[in-house]
Design an enzyme around this catalytic site. Structure first.
Site, PDB file in Angstrom:
ATOM      1  N   HIS A  72      25.956 -11.847   6.896  1.00 44.58           N
ATOM      2  CA  HIS A  72      24.881 -11.027   6.316  1.00 44.58           C
ATOM      3  C   HIS A  72      24.548  -9.815   7.180  1.00 44.58           C
ATOM      4  CE1 HIS A  72      21.409 -12.505   8.796  1.00 44.58           C
ATOM      5  NE2 HIS A  72      22.057 -13.645   8.810  1.00 44.58           N
ATOM      6  N   ASP A 189      22.192 -12.016  15.146  1.00 48.41           N
ATOM      7  CA  ASP A 189      22.114 -12.755  13.886  1.00 48.41           C
ATOM      8  C   ASP A 189      21.818 -11.738  12.798  1.00 48.41           C
ATOM      9  OD1 ASP A 189      21.413 -14.332  11.726  1.00 48.41           O
ATOM     10  OD2 ASP A 189      19.580 -15.102  12.644  1.00 48.41           O
ATOM     11  N   GLU A 223      19.727 -12.421   3.434  1.00 48.70           N
ATOM     12  CA  GLU A 223      19.796 -13.796   3.951  1.00 48.70           C
ATOM     13  C   GLU A 223      18.513 -14.176   4.686  1.00 48.70           C
ATOM     14  OE1 GLU A 223      20.481 -17.100   6.722  1.00 48.70           O
ATOM     15  OE2 GLU A 223      19.902 -15.035   7.210  1.00 48.70           O
ATOM     16  N   GLU A 224      17.918 -13.231   5.413  1.00 47.78           N
ATOM     17  CA  GLU A 224      16.757 -13.564   6.237  1.00 47.78           C
ATOM     18  C   GLU A 224      15.533 -13.948   5.412  1.00 47.78           C
ATOM     19  OE1 GLU A 224      16.861 -14.222   9.193  1.00 47.78           O
ATOM     20  OE2 GLU A 224      18.480 -13.098  10.148  1.00 47.78           O
ATOM     21  N   ASP A 244      27.630 -17.471  10.926  1.00 43.32           N
ATOM     22  CA  ASP A 244      26.269 -17.182  11.358  1.00 43.32           C
ATOM     23  C   ASP A 244      26.085 -17.770  12.749  1.00 43.32           C
ATOM     24  OD1 ASP A 244      23.556 -16.354  11.280  1.00 43.32           O
ATOM     25  OD2 ASP A 244      23.490 -16.723   9.127  1.00 43.32           O
TER      26      ASP A 244
END
Length: 376
Positions: A72, A189, A223-224, A244
């Site tokens: 992501h 991330d 995604e977050e 990830d």
């Protein structure tokens, strides 16, 4: 099937490029454009969803059962919640991260009139004024505020600057790449995962490898906030490996070296067969790895399944220290992950039945139930 040579200089370079582009969830257009430019350079065809999620495809010998690798592009960040009478800004987080790691952060605020620089500070920031009270202030988003580096002493001043409720705030990454292989930055991330995917894709292209089945490289943009892969998969995709972070912390088995294979997260176990396929490939190709279970963690795999996709999912992670804070990883893990992706996409399909969304029992899988041999 060979373990491909990964261009680590390329991997670090593309990671630094991505980290330099602000991309909190909801503000990802420019990082999408940078990623598409890289796919163009690698001569990999792709298409975008309306909001900018990317689906690139390597054509295989057969269209199904297709495979997917997903990472992501979006990161943590913040938005303006309220313009305050003291000329500061109240914030709410984008994604789940602690105000502990927001205190002291340098940021860019994107307003209707342009970008402003600023600093997130606790409400009591001056030791010369508040003495011990600065250490007694509870950690909470309600107890921090954004000081904008522009003339503004009142709420009306902020309005004159063109600042409004809902404006995006991007947190500076403060990236350092050390000679010993450690990389320290915010937003590793999952921009490190994106860099891994692109490095693996580059290696596959340069080796002129045609995978046995169509192989998709997916780059999600939300995604977050929990919805990353929900609208990206095709019906041909039968298995999806998420790249990830894996948390290196007390009580965890992840490492900053090698690949961390997640067996489960807070949404439950990952697919047995796909997960063990990755483990078998690590063993066969001498790729250092370890297994872990994450209790307070979810990824693009969860959003894909929750959206109703009948797809096998697995999570292959790079170990990260201080996740969602000032993060640290090591190049060894990134290279190992890229190597695993390379051999996985070269490997033959183990479950041909997965080519069909619905089929008979013929060809369906088994899981081992026999008693383990004595002394095993």
């Amino acid at each position: 099937m060979d373990r491909l040579k990964i261009d680590t200089d390329y991997l670090i370079g593309i990671l630094e490029d991505l980290l330099a582009i602000p991309s909190p969830t909801g503000f990802t257009d420019e990082v999408v454009r940078r990623t598409c430019a890289e796919l163009d350079r690698l001569a990999v065809p792709y298409e975008l969803t309306r909001r900018g999620a990317i689906r690139a495809r390597l054509t295989g010998d057969a269209p199904r059962p297709a495979r997917a690798i997903i990472s992501h592009l979006d990161t943590l960040g913040a938005q303006v919640k309220r313009l305050k009478d003291n000329g500061r800004l109240e914030l709410v987080p984008i994604g789940h991260w602690s105000a502990r790691f927001a205190e002291g952060a340098r940021v860019t605020l994107f307003s209707d009139k342009g970008a402003y620089r600023g600093t997130i500070l606790p409400l009591k920031a001056s030791g010369h004024t508040f003495n011990d009270e600065i250490d007694e202030l509870p950690i909470a988003w309600a107890n921090v505020e954004l000081r904008v580096d522009a003339p503004g002493q009142t709420c009306r001043d902020l309005e004159h600057l063109g600042i409004h409720v809902g404006d995006f705030v991007a947190i500076d990454p403060n990236t350092e790449v050390l000679e010993n292989g450690f990389i320290v930055s915010r937003h590793l991330d999952d921009k490190a995962g994106v860099a891994v995917a692109l490095a693996a894709l580059k290696a596959l292209r340069e080796a002129e490898i045609t995978p046995p089945v169509d192989s998709y490289f997916l780059f999600s943009i939300a995604e977050e906030v929990g919805v990353g892969a929900s609208s990206m998969l095709t019906h041909d995709i039968a298995s999806m490996v998420t790249i990830d972070n894996g948390t290196t912390a007390p009580g965890q088995n992840s490492s900053e070296f090698g690949v961390t294979i997640a067996m489960a997260d807070q949404t439950g176990p990952f697919d047995y067969h796909l997960t063990h396929r990755l483990i078998d490939l690590c063993n066969a190709h001498d790729i250092r790895h370890q297994r872990d279970v994450f209790r307070y963690y979810r990824s693009d795999s969860a959003s894909a399944l929750e959206a109703g996709n009948d797809v096998r999912t697995a999570l292959a992670a790079f170990g990260i220290d201080a996740s969602h804070g000032y993060e640290r990883i090591h190049l060894h893990a990134l290279r190992s992950l890229a190597e695993l992706i390379g051999v996985y996409l070269q490997s033959e399909v183990e479950i041909p039945r997965d080519a069909e969304e619905m089929a008979s029992l013929k060809g369906f899988t088994h899981q081992p139930t026999d008693t383990a041999p004595e002394g095993a």
